[in-house]
Write a protein that holds these residues in place. Structure first.
Motif, PDB file in Angstrom:
ATOM      1  N   MET A   1       0.681  -1.059  -0.052  1.00  0.00           N
ATOM      2  CA  MET A   1      -0.031   0.042  -0.017  1.00  0.00           C
ATOM      3  C   MET A   1       0.924   1.305   0.087  1.00  0.00           C
ATOM      4  O   MET A   1       1.749   1.311   0.852  1.00  0.00           O
ATOM      5  CB  MET A   1      -0.950  -0.061   1.142  1.00  0.00           C
ATOM      6  N   SER A   2       0.633   2.233  -0.933  1.00  0.00           N
ATOM      7  CA  SER A   2       1.446   3.015  -1.254  1.00  0.00           C
ATOM      8  C   SER A   2       0.826   4.549   0.194  1.00  0.00           C
ATOM      9  O   SER A   2      -0.310   4.321   0.376  1.00  0.00           O
ATOM     10  CB  SER A   2       1.335   3.806  -2.422  1.00  0.00           C
TER      11      SER A   2
ATOM     12  N   THR B   1      -7.007  10.334  -2.165  1.00  0.00           N
ATOM     13  CA  THR B   1      -7.929   9.196  -1.868  1.00  0.00           C
ATOM     14  C   THR B   1      -6.805   8.020  -1.298  1.00  0.00           C
ATOM     15  O   THR B   1      -7.243   7.073  -0.946  1.00  0.00           O
ATOM     16  CB  THR B   1      -8.769   8.600  -2.692  1.00  0.00           C
ATOM     17  N   THR B   2      -5.516   8.287  -1.427  1.00  0.00           N
ATOM     18  CA  THR B   2      -4.400   7.374  -1.062  1.00  0.00           C
ATOM     19  C   THR B   2      -4.360   7.423   0.381  1.00  0.00           C
ATOM     20  O   THR B   2      -4.388   8.603   1.050  1.00  0.00           O
ATOM     21  CB  THR B   2      -3.076   7.639  -1.823  1.00  0.00           C
ATOM     22  N   PRO B   3      -4.139   6.433   1.231  1.00  0.00           N
ATOM     23  CA  PRO B   3      -3.800   6.633   2.668  1.00  0.00           C
ATOM     24  C   PRO B   3      -2.794   7.466   3.233  1.00  0.00           C
ATOM     25  O   PRO B   3      -1.839   7.827   2.381  1.00  0.00           O
ATOM     26  CB  PRO B   3      -3.422   5.076   3.123  1.00  0.00           C
TER      27      PRO B   3
ATOM     28  N   THR C   1      -0.042   9.756  12.970  1.00  0.00           N
ATOM     29  CA  THR C   1       1.109   9.598  12.424  1.00  0.00           C
ATOM     30  C   THR C   1       1.465   8.525  11.372  1.00  0.00           C
ATOM     31  O   THR C   1       2.433   8.401  10.966  1.00  0.00           O
ATOM     32  CB  THR C   1       2.307   9.655  13.234  1.00  0.00           C
ATOM     33  N   VAL C   2       0.506   7.697  11.541  1.00  0.00           N
ATOM     34  CA  VAL C   2       0.442   6.398  10.746  1.00  0.00           C
ATOM     35  C   VAL C   2      -0.714   6.517   9.695  1.00  0.00           C
ATOM     36  O   VAL C   2      -1.795   6.568  10.275  1.00  0.00           O
ATOM     37  CB  VAL C   2       0.550   5.110  11.446  1.00  0.00           C
ATOM     38  N   ALA C   3      -0.474   6.036   8.403  1.00  0.00           N
ATOM     39  CA  ALA C   3      -1.534   6.095   7.371  1.00  0.00           C
ATOM     40  C   ALA C   3      -2.396   4.989   7.410  1.00  0.00           C
ATOM     41  O   ALA C   3      -1.734   3.998   7.022  1.00  0.00           O
ATOM     42  CB  ALA C   3      -0.849   6.431   5.996  1.00  0.00           C
ATOM     43  N   HIS C   4      -3.560   5.329   7.879  1.00  0.00           N
ATOM     44  CA  HIS C   4      -4.429   4.052   7.921  1.00  0.00           C
ATOM     45  C   HIS C   4      -5.660   4.359   6.784  1.00  0.00           C
ATOM     46  O   HIS C   4      -6.079   3.398   6.093  1.00  0.00           O
ATOM     47  CB  HIS C   4      -4.990   3.982   9.135  1.00  0.00           C
ATOM     48  N   ASN C   5      -6.321   5.451   6.915  1.00  0.00           N
ATOM     49  CA  ASN C   5      -7.156   5.899   6.074  1.00  0.00           C
ATOM     50  C   ASN C   5      -6.872   6.697   4.691  1.00  0.00           C
ATOM     51  O   ASN C   5      -5.903   7.108   4.739  1.00  0.00           O
ATOM     52  CB  ASN C   5      -8.074   6.612   6.828  1.00  0.00           C
ATOM     53  N   PRO C   6      -7.834   6.878   3.930  1.00  0.00           N
ATOM     54  CA  PRO C   6      -7.477   7.780   2.733  1.00  0.00           C
ATOM     55  C   PRO C   6      -7.300   9.157   3.292  1.00  0.00           C
ATOM     56  O   PRO C   6      -8.126   9.403   4.401  1.00  0.00           O
ATOM     57  CB  PRO C   6      -8.848   7.726   1.785  1.00  0.00           C
TER      58      PRO C   6
ATOM     59  N   HIS D   1     -11.016  14.780   7.186  1.00  0.00           N
ATOM     60  CA  HIS D   1     -12.288  14.804   7.905  1.00  0.00           C
ATOM     61  C   HIS D   1     -12.680  14.568   9.337  1.00  0.00           C
ATOM     62  O   HIS D   1     -12.919  15.305  10.202  1.00  0.00           O
ATOM     63  CB  HIS D   1     -13.258  14.040   7.058  1.00  0.00           C
ATOM     64  N   ASN D   2     -12.065  13.330   9.525  1.00  0.00           N
ATOM     65  CA  ASN D   2     -12.005  12.913  10.933  1.00  0.00           C
ATOM     66  C   ASN D   2     -11.351  13.472  11.959  1.00  0.00           C
ATOM     67  O   ASN D   2     -11.755  13.801  12.989  1.00  0.00           O
ATOM     68  CB  ASN D   2     -11.507  11.381  10.856  1.00  0.00           C
ATOM     69  N   ARG D   3     -10.133  14.077  11.640  1.00  0.00           N
ATOM     70  CA  ARG D   3      -9.412  14.484  12.636  1.00  0.00           C
ATOM     71  C   ARG D   3      -9.840  16.091  12.868  1.00  0.00           C
ATOM     72  O   ARG D   3      -9.794  16.719  13.912  1.00  0.00           O
ATOM     73  CB  ARG D   3      -7.701  14.739  12.084  1.00  0.00           C
ATOM     74  N   ALA D   4     -10.501  16.704  11.874  1.00  0.00           N
ATOM     75  CA  ALA D   4     -11.005  18.121  12.173  1.00  0.00           C
ATOM     76  C   ALA D   4     -12.158  17.919  12.908  1.00  0.00           C
ATOM     77  O   ALA D   4     -12.441  18.858  13.786  1.00  0.00           O
ATOM     78  CB  ALA D   4     -11.654  18.630  10.631  1.00  0.00           C
ATOM     79  N   ARG D   5     -13.146  16.829  12.702  1.00  0.00           N
ATOM     80  CA  ARG D   5     -14.133  16.763  13.753  1.00  0.00           C
ATOM     81  C   ARG D   5     -13.794  16.241  15.212  1.00  0.00           C
ATOM     82  O   ARG D   5     -14.088  17.176  16.256  1.00  0.00           O
ATOM     83  CB  ARG D   5     -14.792  15.578  13.449  1.00  0.00           C
ATOM     84  N   ALA D   6     -12.814  15.458  15.275  1.00  0.00           N
ATOM     85  CA  ALA D   6     -12.059  15.423  16.542  1.00  0.00           C
ATOM     86  C   ALA D   6     -11.576  16.386  17.089  1.00  0.00           C
ATOM     87  O   ALA D   6     -11.623  16.619  18.462  1.00  0.00           O
ATOM     88  CB  ALA D   6     -11.102  14.172  16.348  1.00  0.00           C
ATOM     89  N   SER D   7     -10.601  17.258  16.677  1.00  0.00           N
ATOM     90  CA  SER D   7     -10.011  18.408  16.946  1.00  0.00           C
ATOM     91  C   SER D   7     -11.048  19.586  17.386  1.00  0.00           C
ATOM     92  O   SER D   7     -10.866  20.127  18.433  1.00  0.00           O
ATOM     93  CB  SER D   7      -9.039  19.041  15.985  1.00  0.00           C
TER      94      SER D   7
END
Length: 195
Positions: free
Chosen positions: A1-2, A47-49, A69-74, A80-86
């Motif tokens: 996975m790139s 859309t790449t992790p 620090t680790v790419a798991h999701n696109p 999107h998720n980090r903005a909501r979480a922050s």
């Protein structure tokens, strides 16, 4: 996975990520906004992790900062998720309120893959940081702390930067261990107002 490298994103792609962060926060206040990004609207790089941090400030003061620090999701989904979480899950702050939006600025930082740095002592690290103003992750004994490269603007001296990073992890300012793991990384970032 790139994995998306921060160096590969252009201004247009970064602007799209900033818009994703805005929409994620806006979605908290409006039922008309989708709960996740439409991947068909974005190119392959987004859309790449990828790994990112989203930093929020209200009237110049930190209001939230969470990331990965680790790419798991696109990457677009991670932003999107980090903005909501922050905005609503950073336990250091009260959740963002609608009356703060007029003073809100958003910064999206896309991380390069953190690289382990071999250091023989804290001084070796400080010498390196005298010329390389990168992001730093310190890990030891189940504790870890991270500073983005942007923190150098507030803590320009390497000794102060590392001292505050150790305090953030819960160690004493003079703590050092032969088992300390040091990772460094760079970011490509974009910052803009909510409105």
């Amino acid at each position: 996975m790139s994995v998306t490298s921060s160096q590969t994103l252009n201004k247009g792609e970064l602007t799209q990520l900033l818009d994703v962060a805005r929409e994620a926060i806006r979605g908290h206040f409006s039922a008309d906004i989708p709960t996740s990004p439409d991947f068909s609207l974005y190119g392959k790089k987004l859309t790449t992790p990828g790994a990112c941090f989203v930093t929020l400030e209200v009237d110049g003061k930190l209001q939230g900062c969470l990331g990965s620090t680790v790419a798991h999701n696109p990457l677009v989904l991670d932003v999107h998720n980090r903005a909501r979480a922050s905005a609503y899950q950073d336990r250091r702050f009260m959740p963002l309120s609608e009356d703060q939006l007029s003073q809100l600025t958003i910064e999206v930082s896309v991380l390069s893959t953190p690289q382990v740095m071999e250091v023989s002592s804290e001084q070796t690290l400080l010498d390196h940081l005298a010329t390389e103003k990168c992001g730093v992750i310190l890990s030891d004994q189940h504790r870890q702390a991270l500073f983005l490269p942007q923190v150098w603007s507030k803590l320009p001296k390497p000794a102060d930067f590392i001292r505050q990073l150790k305090l953030k992890a819960g160690w004493s300012a003079d703590y050092w261990s032969n088992n300390m793991e040091v990772k460094t990384f760079n970011v490509t970032s974009i910052k803009g107002k909510y409105y």
